[in-house]
Write an enzyme that holds these catalytic residues in place. Sequence first.
Site, PDB file in Angstrom:
ATOM      1  N   ASP A 122       0.855  -1.182   0.000  1.00 56.61           N
ATOM      2  CA  ASP A 122       0.000   0.000   0.000  1.00 56.61           C
ATOM      3  C   ASP A 122       0.895   1.237   0.000  1.00 56.61           C
ATOM      4  O   ASP A 122       1.891   1.287   0.733  1.00 56.61           O
ATOM      5  CB  ASP A 122      -0.905   0.007   1.237  1.00 56.61           C
ATOM      6  CG  ASP A 122      -1.716   1.296   1.332  1.00 56.61           C
ATOM      7  OD1 ASP A 122      -2.696   1.412   0.576  1.00 56.61           O
ATOM      8  OD2 ASP A 122      -1.377   2.164   2.157  1.00 56.61           O
ATOM      9  N   ASP A 177       1.090   5.274   0.656  1.00 56.85           N
ATOM     10  CA  ASP A 177       0.427   6.402   1.310  1.00 56.85           C
ATOM     11  C   ASP A 177       1.259   7.657   1.071  1.00 56.85           C
ATOM     12  O   ASP A 177       2.086   8.049   1.883  1.00 56.85           O
ATOM     13  CB  ASP A 177       0.281   6.122   2.807  1.00 56.85           C
ATOM     14  CG  ASP A 177      -0.539   7.201   3.501  1.00 56.85           C
ATOM     15  OD1 ASP A 177      -0.834   8.218   2.860  1.00 56.85           O
ATOM     16  OD2 ASP A 177      -0.869   7.022   4.672  1.00 56.85           O
ATOM     17  N   GLU A 211       1.337  11.460   0.749  1.00 57.28           N
ATOM     18  CA  GLU A 211       0.569  12.643   1.152  1.00 57.28           C
ATOM     19  C   GLU A 211       1.369  13.927   0.869  1.00 57.28           C
ATOM     20  O   GLU A 211       2.137  14.363   1.716  1.00 57.28           O
ATOM     21  CB  GLU A 211       0.203  12.547   2.634  1.00 57.28           C
ATOM     22  CG  GLU A 211      -0.618  11.303   2.962  1.00 57.28           C
ATOM     23  CD  GLU A 211      -1.057  11.254   4.420  1.00 57.28           C
ATOM     24  OE1 GLU A 211      -1.199  12.317   5.051  1.00 57.28           O
ATOM     25  OE2 GLU A 211      -1.268  10.138   4.923  1.00 57.28           O
ATOM     26  N   TYR A 264     -11.548  11.803   6.362  1.00 57.26           N
ATOM     27  CA  TYR A 264     -11.529  12.273   7.748  1.00 57.26           C
ATOM     28  C   TYR A 264     -10.477  13.363   7.845  1.00 57.26           C
ATOM     29  O   TYR A 264      -9.776  13.644   6.867  1.00 57.26           O
ATOM     30  CB  TYR A 264     -11.213  11.129   8.729  1.00 57.26           C
ATOM     31  CG  TYR A 264     -10.169  10.164   8.240  1.00 57.26           C
ATOM     32  CD1 TYR A 264      -8.829  10.515   8.198  1.00 57.26           C
ATOM     33  CD2 TYR A 264     -10.524   8.883   7.798  1.00 57.26           C
ATOM     34  CE1 TYR A 264      -7.870   9.646   7.739  1.00 57.26           C
ATOM     35  CE2 TYR A 264      -9.576   8.010   7.329  1.00 57.26           C
ATOM     36  CZ  TYR A 264      -8.249   8.385   7.298  1.00 57.26           C
ATOM     37  OH  TYR A 264      -7.287   7.507   6.815  1.00 57.26           O
TER      38      TYR A 264
END
Length: 610
Positions: free
Chosen positions: A380, A382, A384, A452
């Site tokens: 995965d 991630d 950002e 979120y």
Amino acid sequence: MRFRHRAAAGFATLLLPLAGLVGLASPAPAAADAASATATYAKTQDWGTGFEGKWTVKNTGTSTISAWTIEWDFPSGTSVTSAWDADVTSSGTHWTAKNKSYNGTLAPGASVSFGFNGAGPGAPANCKLNGGSCDGGTLPGDNPPSAPGTPTASGVTDTSVKLSWAAATDDKGVKNYDVLRDGAKVATVTTTSYTDTGLAAGTDYAYTVQARDTADQTGPVSGAVSVHTTGGGTNPPPTGSAVKLGYFTEWGIYGRNYNVKNLVTSGSAAKITHINYAFGNVTGGKCAIGDSYADYDKAFTADQSVSGAADTWDQPLRGNFNQLRELKAKYPNLKVLWSFGGWTWSGGFADAAKDPAGFAQSCYDLVHDPRWADVFDGIDIDWEYPNACGLSCDTSGAAAFKNVMAALRAKFGSSALVTAAVTADGSAGGKIEAADYAGASQYINWYNVMTYDFFGAWDAQGPTAPHSPLTSYSGIPHAGFTTADAIAKYKAAGVPASKLLVGIGFYGRGWTGVTQDAPGGTATGPAAGTYEQGIEDYKVLKTSCPATGTVAGTAYAHCGSNWWSYDTPATIGSKMAWAKSQGLGGAFFWEFSGDTSNGELVSALSNGLS
């Protein structure tokens, strides 16, 4: 605004066969007063059932070009199936490509390219560049229209909705508007409103609008509005088996004392399908170990161990990796992915993007290390954020994310899981528009959309707002910062709904110095938290500050001078019903240790998707 994971480290298949490169020169359109430009076409790949094409616009004049629009005709049976670095639309066999917000300006001598995947055998013809010649010469001084305003929806029924929007502007006049439903054109109108009919009851749709001027140049697409038709009865289930994924943090075994065994004792392991282990580091353009002691060295005692046996000093593998191995032995259908990057380590992706193949090789070698190769079922990412700002700002370009994901899929192969955690910034001109998520989606199994941390006490004086709103509401501090807006934007861009997972935070965000119960109040700073100011686990808030109301599909709580927002079992159930109605691939959450000891939030998520 900040989108981030908690705890100082944040957190996301078709593999096109390669063929020989085939060059095919052809004209295409351009723009700007007193400027000249050329546009050329090349077929860069052809795999028999489809092909990859590329247009290149070059400013051959002495004046800067501020925008470009290419038009061409394909013969019947040939079409564009996906595109990157341009907004591509069609009317019959006529195709139009408009620059993105980040690549419309071309200085003299500069060039820019965009690509697309196509189907069919035909080649482009009848090209125009901003209404002028594609093979050079002075371009007409007619700029494309601006983006219309984001549509508003009214009169929603089981089968119809009325849309209205603010007019676009153009130096020569706007001729009409294309209305797009889930990215596909459904109507062309000359007014600034349209009623769409023949819809399915109880179904979600995403609408955008695009203006066309008197020279048939199209402008940028407006922001998206999500609409849920009334009625419909029971929500349809998502296609296939729903993904139920939770993040397990490597550092949780320290101060939180949350071990892999807690997944068993809470009952959570039996209710999920996947675990993301967070995080591996990204440094020097390569995947690297995040915390070697926690990952594969720490010795767990018998009472801490999944198997009930204590680790020994001489066993080949200890740490969380061995505990995950024991967990998979107990739950054979459970899949584990190793997540790399997160809020703290995303700065390393800039170097990874310079050599995607080398990065993919390093990740493959680490994930498949013989000591723990059986533990992981995939990887995965991630990041950002690609071509945008998180803890640091990335300038790798709009295509970098797609290039990295393509390299990972090529290296890991078709049977491995390759996923990515991605932004939920659904605002106009926001982070979703900064990278080619639609183009990259062909290489991934799913995206974890981080729905979120939209709002929080980094805005110390407020206004108070739910950090994970499902939909918009009157007084929301920033338009587009909702789950529905983010999902609508990905769907409108062409990402399949089945490859989108909705995100749930197992924690709340809060302010202190608040006197107002409803959202929108002022504050004096972040509320106190166990591990970080302004943030607290659900298992604590459940009793310390029980919910006093709901807004936009999530709960809020006003206790004393503190104001918190968080999801409860009830709001998670509602969000899962919404995800099913959207046809999404499932849901994920950050992270296990925020739940109660009996896993009540995991139960709500799992039951809601069943």
